[in-house]
Design an enzyme around this catalytic site. Structure first.
Site, PDB file in Angstrom:
ATOM      1  N   LYS A  21       7.785  20.824   0.859  1.00 16.20           N
ATOM      2  CA  LYS A  21       7.522  19.711  -0.062  1.00 16.20           C
ATOM      3  C   LYS A  21       7.298  20.263  -1.467  1.00 16.20           C
ATOM      4  O   LYS A  21       6.345  21.012  -1.697  1.00 16.20           O
ATOM      5  CB  LYS A  21       6.296  18.906   0.399  1.00 16.20           C
ATOM      6  N   SER A  33       0.850  -1.183   0.000  1.00 19.57           N
ATOM      7  CA  SER A  33       0.000   0.000   0.000  1.00 19.57           C
ATOM      8  C   SER A  33       0.887   1.235   0.000  1.00 19.57           C
ATOM      9  O   SER A  33       1.666   1.428   0.935  1.00 19.57           O
ATOM     10  CB  SER A  33      -0.914   0.013   1.232  1.00 19.57           C
ATOM     11  N   GLY A  87       2.320  11.867  -3.775  1.00 19.35           N
ATOM     12  CA  GLY A  87       2.140  10.573  -4.433  1.00 19.35           C
ATOM     13  C   GLY A  87       0.755  10.011  -4.182  1.00 19.35           C
ATOM     14  O   GLY A  87       0.150   9.391  -5.068  1.00 19.35           O
ATOM     15  N   THR A  88       0.234  10.235  -2.977  1.00 22.42           N
ATOM     16  CA  THR A  88      -1.111   9.759  -2.652  1.00 22.42           C
ATOM     17  C   THR A  88      -2.150  10.471  -3.513  1.00 22.42           C
ATOM     18  O   THR A  88      -3.097   9.848  -4.014  1.00 22.42           O
ATOM     19  CB  THR A  88      -1.421   9.997  -1.159  1.00 22.42           C
ATOM     20  N   HIS A  91       0.353  20.111   1.908  1.00 23.19           N
ATOM     21  CA  HIS A  91       1.508  19.586   2.631  1.00 23.19           C
ATOM     22  C   HIS A  91       2.389  20.733   3.133  1.00 23.19           C
ATOM     23  O   HIS A  91       2.138  21.899   2.827  1.00 23.19           O
ATOM     24  CB  HIS A  91       2.325  18.637   1.748  1.00 23.19           C
ATOM     25  N   ASN A  98       0.047   4.209   0.584  1.00 22.24           N
ATOM     26  CA  ASN A  98      -0.331   4.973   1.772  1.00 22.24           C
ATOM     27  C   ASN A  98      -1.171   4.036   2.623  1.00 22.24           C
ATOM     28  O   ASN A  98      -2.323   3.755   2.304  1.00 22.24           O
ATOM     29  CB  ASN A  98      -1.128   6.223   1.401  1.00 22.24           C
TER      30      ASN A  98
END
Length: 259
Positions: free
Chosen positions: A162, A126, A167-168, A158, A128
């Site tokens: 960052k 997974s 990615g999520t 975020h 996340n």
């Protein structure tokens, strides 16, 4: 269930603290690249009161085969990097150890290797592993199926430093058939991670939102995963596979109270 952790960065430490406090798991060891902290106790290092061994080892100290032979575990939890699988993958399969990988970015070749290992042992991956994000993904897919005509927006927030898109958020967009370029990003302060899916109906709006308050949320996801992987046959699993059975609720009609 006896478990070992590969990787001891910020997230690995947070997950270790959750596992130490849980009565469902026993943390046998942690393996990290550096020899720094070698042979330290994880409970002592994190300041968690626990009788579990949780000894810190480096990759140089033992081969993975030696590690699984000397300090057996039921599951290995990977919060290291893509290359971590090279260290423990085959040995885990040989010893029948369940692999739970929470690596967010795997190359296709590494994913293929994970699938190959799943023919020899139980494997779950997974990107996340929080329960909330995976619930959100399933709920979003259901809502899109019910109402494919809605306008959909994906927003991620975020911490200020960052740079790349979450990615999520990319996974959410792809899951909903959206272009990654359409994701809206917010960068401010020390936000750990917020993901929101907005469904714009003609006369109503639905917002599905998940916020990570601390990295311990990943530990809760790991506990859910290892508990629900118990007794599963060899094969490749996702968090969705483990969560979907919980969507089969036994209803008795309308949820509205009468009167």
């Amino acid at each position: 269930m006896n478990v070992g952790i590969i990787g001891f960065g910020k997230t690995g430490k947070a997950v270790a603290s959750v596992l130490l406090e849980s009565k469902k798991t026993k943390l046998q060891w942690v393996v990290r690249r550096s020899r720094l902290l070698e042979h330290r106790s994880v409970p002592e290092f994190l300041g968690v009161e626990s009788a579990e061994p949780g000894c810190i080892h480096s990759k140089e100290e033992f081969s993975a085969d030696e590690l699984f032979s000397r300090f057996p575990v039921d599951a290995v939890i990977d919060f290291s990097s893509e290359s971590g699988l090279e260290y423990y993958g085959d040995a885990a399969a040989d010893h029948g150890v369940t692999i739970v990988s929470a690596i967010s970015n795997y190359q296709k070749t590494t994913l293929r290797r994970l699938h190959k290992l799943s023919k020899r042992t139980v494997v779950m991956h997974s990107p996340n592993i929080t329960v909330g994000i995976n619930f959100l993904l399933i709920a979003a897919k259901i809502l899109k199926t019910i109402a494919p005509y809605t306008d959909i927006e994906v927003i991620e927030e975020h911490f200020k430093m960052k740079k790349e898109v979450s990615g999520t958020a990319k996974i959410i967009a792809r899951t909903l058939g959206m272009e990654v370029e359409s994701i809206k990003s917010v960068r401010a302060g020390g936000i750990i991670g917020v993901h929101e899916i907005l469904f714009g109906f003609p006369y109503q709006t639905v917002r599905l939102k998940h916020e990570s308050i601390t990295r311990e949320a990943f530990g809760n996801g790991i506990l859910f995963a290892v508990e629900n992987l118990k007794g599963k046959p060899k094969g490749f699993y996702s968090m969705e596979d483990l969560l979907l059975p919980y969507f089969k609720l036994q209803g008795s009609g309308s949820g509205w109270a009468e009167g």
